[in-house]
Design a protein around this motif. Structure first.
Motif, PDB file in Angstrom:
ATOM      1  N   THR A   1      14.648  -9.898  -2.273  1.00  0.00           N
ATOM      2  CA  THR A   1      13.660  -9.171  -1.463  1.00  0.00           C
ATOM      3  C   THR A   1      14.048  -7.694  -1.355  1.00  0.00           C
ATOM      4  O   THR A   1      13.182  -6.808  -1.377  1.00  0.00           O
ATOM      5  CB  THR A   1      13.546  -9.803  -0.063  1.00  0.00           C
ATOM      6  OG1 THR A   1      13.134 -11.163  -0.195  1.00  0.00           O
ATOM      7  CG2 THR A   1      12.553  -9.061   0.813  1.00  0.00           C
TER       8      THR A   1
ATOM      9  N   LEU B   1      13.033  -6.081  -4.603  1.00  0.00           N
ATOM     10  CA  LEU B   1      11.582  -5.885  -4.612  1.00  0.00           C
ATOM     11  C   LEU B   1      11.195  -4.707  -3.730  1.00  0.00           C
ATOM     12  O   LEU B   1      10.360  -3.867  -4.106  1.00  0.00           O
ATOM     13  CB  LEU B   1      10.886  -7.163  -4.114  1.00  0.00           C
ATOM     14  CG  LEU B   1       9.368  -7.078  -3.947  1.00  0.00           C
ATOM     15  CD1 LEU B   1       8.674  -6.894  -5.286  1.00  0.00           C
ATOM     16  CD2 LEU B   1       8.813  -8.327  -3.247  1.00  0.00           C
ATOM     17  N   GLY B   2      11.815  -4.632  -2.564  1.00  0.00           N
ATOM     18  CA  GLY B   2      11.491  -3.556  -1.623  1.00  0.00           C
ATOM     19  C   GLY B   2      11.843  -2.188  -2.180  1.00  0.00           C
ATOM     20  O   GLY B   2      11.074  -1.232  -2.049  1.00  0.00           O
ATOM     21  N   LEU B   3      13.000  -2.083  -2.806  1.00  0.00           N
ATOM     22  CA  LEU B   3      13.398  -0.801  -3.396  1.00  0.00           C
ATOM     23  C   LEU B   3      12.416  -0.392  -4.487  1.00  0.00           C
ATOM     24  O   LEU B   3      11.984   0.763  -4.557  1.00  0.00           O
ATOM     25  CB  LEU B   3      14.801  -0.916  -3.997  1.00  0.00           C
ATOM     26  CG  LEU B   3      15.979  -0.607  -3.073  1.00  0.00           C
ATOM     27  CD1 LEU B   3      17.292  -0.787  -3.834  1.00  0.00           C
ATOM     28  CD2 LEU B   3      15.892   0.817  -2.503  1.00  0.00           C
TER      29      LEU B   3
ATOM     30  N   PHE C   1       9.089  -5.441   6.922  1.00  0.00           N
ATOM     31  CA  PHE C   1       9.303  -4.901   5.582  1.00  0.00           C
ATOM     32  C   PHE C   1       8.313  -5.524   4.611  1.00  0.00           C
ATOM     33  O   PHE C   1       8.001  -6.712   4.687  1.00  0.00           O
ATOM     34  CB  PHE C   1      10.749  -5.226   5.182  1.00  0.00           C
ATOM     35  CG  PHE C   1      11.269  -4.502   3.982  1.00  0.00           C
ATOM     36  CD1 PHE C   1      11.120  -3.136   3.845  1.00  0.00           C
ATOM     37  CD2 PHE C   1      11.960  -5.198   2.991  1.00  0.00           C
ATOM     38  CE1 PHE C   1      11.636  -2.472   2.733  1.00  0.00           C
ATOM     39  CE2 PHE C   1      12.486  -4.545   1.878  1.00  0.00           C
ATOM     40  CZ  PHE C   1      12.318  -3.174   1.757  1.00  0.00           C
ATOM     41  N   LEU C   2       7.822  -4.724   3.695  1.00  0.00           N
ATOM     42  CA  LEU C   2       6.937  -5.179   2.626  1.00  0.00           C
ATOM     43  C   LEU C   2       5.635  -5.762   3.146  1.00  0.00           C
ATOM     44  O   LEU C   2       4.984  -6.567   2.476  1.00  0.00           O
ATOM     45  CB  LEU C   2       7.669  -6.219   1.746  1.00  0.00           C
ATOM     46  CG  LEU C   2       8.712  -5.626   0.794  1.00  0.00           C
ATOM     47  CD1 LEU C   2       9.637  -6.703   0.261  1.00  0.00           C
ATOM     48  CD2 LEU C   2       8.001  -4.918  -0.359  1.00  0.00           C
TER      49      LEU C   2
ATOM     50  N   ALA D   1       9.295  -1.331  -4.810  1.00  0.00           N
ATOM     51  CA  ALA D   1       7.986  -1.014  -4.245  1.00  0.00           C
ATOM     52  C   ALA D   1       8.007   0.334  -3.527  1.00  0.00           C
ATOM     53  O   ALA D   1       7.052   1.112  -3.610  1.00  0.00           O
ATOM     54  CB  ALA D   1       7.547  -2.128  -3.293  1.00  0.00           C
TER      55      ALA D   1
END
Lengths: 404, 404, 404, 404
Positions: D20, D23-25, C325-326, D27
């Motif tokens: 995290t 942040l992922g959502l 992820f990311l 991004a």
């Protein structure tokens, strides 16, 4: 000493090692990073008169289109190596030093190396003497433009193919004749750079397994030009481990049956080594020391493979199979995961600082006491055990404490 | 010298290390196995007058029902360690030596250790002086019955719990008073065995982390009895690696952030160490040297777990996390897979041979130059780097080449 | 069924896999070892009518001077693999079976393979038809002399070089014409053995990556001769792990960036694979499944190196670099340490038992449901995930429970 | 569907996993990162009506002074996890979501957990009903203020100590009586949060081994409130590997003798697990599946140690010792190096999206088909094999394709 200014000239300046070194010097000069990784910063070597980070100006040659700033930024974005604030804080210094980068000189490069040369103003030399003259002019211009007291020249360009030695390399006189005639195939490019440095009176350090100045005629020239030399091929990872672990087996009288090492890495060094011709000189330099330390030759195998996704994170897996008491076979394995440029850069700075000091102390030719830094130490060194090599360094540095 | 006969007395004779040592001596005496694993068999130490394998007679104490033959056969059938022909060829010698095994003496053992004592004729001592007398009588009977010139006594019994030192251990006089009174909790069993050896004038080697003779009053007694001492805790695997690798980080000025070591093993040593009280002294002895070598204390962790299926195959996984140049964090991991008894037995023979020679040379008390063999070297040794410890050994042995 | 007697004919009988299989059958028939490692001995497959170990008689071809007894004894003495009492208890049976070993037939072998043929009575065939006739005669003599109901023929000979397929391999008719004419370079030796088995009406199992019967013309012949086929290349170690782990990355939607596998081994298989021609077919078979499972092609690398001291202990180190992820890059490494012959032998027995049963059930041609046992499953199998392949096996075996 | 807006409420919002995930959502909503790591983004699950990243609004509770922005920045600066441009691009969104973070509620926390609560406005509840009311009010305010169609509540707070179950947990009626009376020690804090979510009609996901809603009375309440549940303890690393590898040994009929796992990590989770009370529930959840898959209980050992320098980089070394054919013992080792938060966040998003869809589909209570995501799956799941669990997920999702 406070006012002394010294130059660090990097051949292959924008490679991982060169640009990481530049970043490190900039960061240390600003007090942003401690000198972790530098042996010359150990307490026992304090007050030996090594040049401080702030005394350095950096320049170099490169055949590729890049810059210090771009190179460390790309290394970081691909491999997540540095702390972001460091990059920002050092940007201006690196840009200034970037102005000192001159286009490299290609001389009979093989296709793997030639393919890297994307800089439009790269110079192609047909005759060796012409190449030497161009390089030397760049070195001297750097020194005078920056009003430098000394310049040390360092080869961190991509590894060349093994170069067969010839009788011409053994005699200073014969060698010069050949150079004058410009015979094809006499020397590789790395040697032309080293000769330019020596002729310019600048200490020369070879961080790669390429030939550079490691033959008798170059050694003789260095002595006559009052230039100290050091090399070759920085001992950063797997070979360092071999130099540390093989003595353990020897002293415990355990019999090594086989020592297999697999290296995977994805930086430009790995890419160049993917060409079998370029790889062979590297493998030779990584493999020889085991038999030298043990006193017998177990089966050994070293592979180096280019694995793009790893980028600068060189991973080595070594499997050591040995026999103990009563014939019982046992195993030691290790996995080394290190960032290649970050491991090599402090060794570069260590030896560069030692060479600058050595020149001030009047030393000339290969300094064999620096074996601890190299896979294939110059100067006829037969000691390959890490601890003994470090003791050699200590004796060399601490037995000559006069600061110029 | 050719006619000299020496004795090796093993406390914990039928354990893995004791019985493997007996097998090894028998096999070497018959020329069936080379002295792989013995530092005293290295070329540089030839002609120092060490006793040959054929000069040895073996005996010992044990609290368990077993024998040399049974112990090595079981070790082999569980862990596939030896070559079968060796076991057959040495059977007769081991049986003969087995007749020299005497029942051990229990003195205030904790439940983990007491549970091992399944030998019906094991002796339980209430007073320490009585225990010492019984042990000493066994030692002296072994020496005279076998017409031995010298006997060296070696502790390879299971690890005892850490034993708190007390003021009584510091003064030879006060200590004897306490022994005479038979105060409860003054000394552990290992110490009683060591005192019996010292009183009998026999060199004493402690291969375990148990207290043994490692306190001032015992040291004083050894000097007055003209007895050399060595110990303690053989440096066979993970700790050996630490002593070899930690100096690499120190000399490269790399900053160790954490060093985690996990040990799994399934032999009796592992079983005893599963008791937290017994384990703590072992872990302490495995963990201290990192900070001593580095000069600072990174986070460290050592675990030892009993995993029955591994039997004597001790496996250690170490994870070393370190910081390099420019703050970059990197990792070294190793996996050590060795047979514990096979690793320890040659160290036992090395030190036993050195102690016998030392006694002939008139040396007394702890021999600190033997640090290379031990996790917690006796004699106030502060040097923990393997290469330096080996140099100490070389200086000790080669600087006193008189053969008695 | 109780009275049924079946034969196992091993091509390459005295190799590690062949002789370990013979030892295992003998030991299981005597009740000395449980069927650990055999999938056909799992509880869910009980009562399917598989032949018991005691029903088997073993024979085979070999080009080397050896025997079952000598081969397992040597394997054990070099690599400490078995329990000694097993070898003693099975010696007589193995000697009896050894009388069934016939000299192998060489046909246009390359130098690496020919060098292994030290048996003086080895037969060299010039024409393929002659070779097939000789082999078939041996198979039929074995069957009749031992009054066997069925014989299964298994190829565990050394890996041959990759064999380029040609149009002649695609048509049964054209292929026979070519065989009759005896064209040079039409088929490798492994194919001649497979054709002899098929012509003799015996099920054929190919445990290696050699060509054997894996082409349309052989498949057609097998169907017309009522012979079931299985293969090829037992999935024992690194490839087994790939088939197990790659689905995890796929199902977690983690992106594999690179998968590097290094194999080291020291047995005859390793020796033969040291010849690049022989190695290429093996590497292909070990490498293809990753892309097949993931649905995209990450960078992959497989090396196989001959390391003599390891003998049959094949060690594989795999390094899997993946993106999560990311964009975060992470790593999985594994080290597989297994005894090659001991891993392959139970797979051989599994498939041999399944083929014998299949023939009784009237099945013919490649049985694609056996993919779980092979690196390169025959029969056009596109499923490479281990769990799914095992489900295929379960459906195949449990959906056709009629016992003949 | 295009206009649907959904909420993700994180208990322990500013921890590594929570921040995290945020942040992922952010991004993904901006199209800056692909959905690597999300099973719900696999091609076979396209068009199932899962909520897009852009549909989410994030909020949560925390007891510590932090924020999404600060938490990911610190994680990155300590552990070099993310790409810097991502952090910059998402900063504004994370700041906006940070306004939705409410102070957590402490209820009878042990000292390890209480020590983390440095937020000055943290609320301490004396009676459970009061705590539930406060939490529920926060949840409902978040939903109405943001005009959300649905909210899913996720526990990613630090692991609590094991909580002994009692008869009161088994009956919905009795449990409510106890809650009303406010008996001390009836429930842990995690349960109060889960009850608030259920009472508010919001799906609840427990990503930790804490008790949460995993007992009959909570299950009954969830059914009556039309709320789907999922949990517990995300299967991210070592346990994932166990679920993948143990079936291989079972299906190959290889006998696992011992399975030892050592986990080292340095994030807050590791710190909390350093308290033995908190650790025990985690180890239990990591260790149980091996025996469940194999059908017998080999010796197992799991350790989790806090190693500060590793931060979020959880490293697991597993050593699997197994017996193959003919009693031969062999070994598999693996080293897993993963970033804990990055591994868990996509699982959180997967299950959150599945729960939101499930609620729209009218499903209530524990959804046992989600076992593939959890170490200790709720709903009485006995299937622990990874491939089979994934098949369960496929059947669950693909057998009910109606999109609401």
């Amino acid at each position: 000493m406070a006012d002394r200014r010294v130059g660090l000239w990097l051949i292959g300046a924008c490679g991982g090692v060169g640009s990481t070194t530049a970043l490190g010097l900039a960061a240390m000069a600003k007090g942003l990073t401690p000198p972790v990784g530098l042996a010359t910063a150990l307490p026992q070597f304090a007050d030996l008169g090594f040049d401080a980070a702030a005394a350095f100006v950096v320049g170099g040659h490169d055949i590729r289109q890049s810059s210090f700033v771009r190179s460390v930024a790309e290394l970081h974005s691909r491999a997540n190596v540095f702390a972001d604030p460091l990059l920002t804080a050092c940007r201006e210094t690196l840009e200034a030093w970037g102005d000192n980068i001159r286009p490299g000189v290609l001389y009979q490069a093989n296709s793997t190396l030639a393919a890297l040369a994307d800089r439009p103003d790269v110079r192609i030399a047909v005759k060796p003497k012409a190449a030497i003259a161009m390089i030397r002019a760049d070195l001297e211009a750097f020194k005078s433009a920056n009003k430098l007291d000394q310049v040390v020249v360092v080869n961190v360009a991509s590894t060349e193919p093994s170069f067969p030695s010839s009788p011409y390399h053994d005699s200073a006189m014969g060698f010069q004749d050949m150079l004058d005639r410009g015979d094809v195939g006499l020397v590789p490019t790395s040697t032309l750079y080293s000769l330019a440095a020596i002729e310019a009176g600048m200490p020369y350090l070879n961080g790669t397994p390429s030939l550079g100045a490691s033959f008798p005629a170059a050694e003789a020239l260095a002595r006559s030009q009052k230039v100290p030399l050091a090399g070759q091929d920085f001992k950063t990872g797997e070979t360092l481990m071999k130099a540390v672990l093989a003595p353990m087996f020897a002293r415990r009288n355990l019999k090594v049956l086989s020592w297999v090492g697999h290296n995977i890495l994805g930086n430009r060094d790995g890419q160049v080594l993917n060409d079998p011709a370029n790889k062979s000189s590297k493998i030779k330099s990584k493999d020889a020391l085991i038999a030298a330390i043990l006193g017998y030759k177990p089966q050994t195998h070293v592979s180096i493979e280019y694995v793009e996704s790893l980028d600068d994170w060189k991973t080595a897996w070594d499997h050591i199979h040995y026999e103990g008491f009563l014939g019982t076979k046992m195993t030691l394995q290790f996995t080394w995961q290190g960032c290649d440029s970050v491991l090599a850069a402090p060794l570069l700075l260590d030896v560069a600082r030692i060479l600058l000091r050595a020149q001030r102390n009047g030393e000339t030719g290969s300094i064999s006491d620096l074996a601890v830094f190299f896979k294939s130490p110059m100067g006829g060194v037969t000691e390959h055990q890490f601890a003994e090599q470090f003791t050699m360094l200590e004796r060399y540095l601490l037995g000559s404490q006069s600061t110029p």
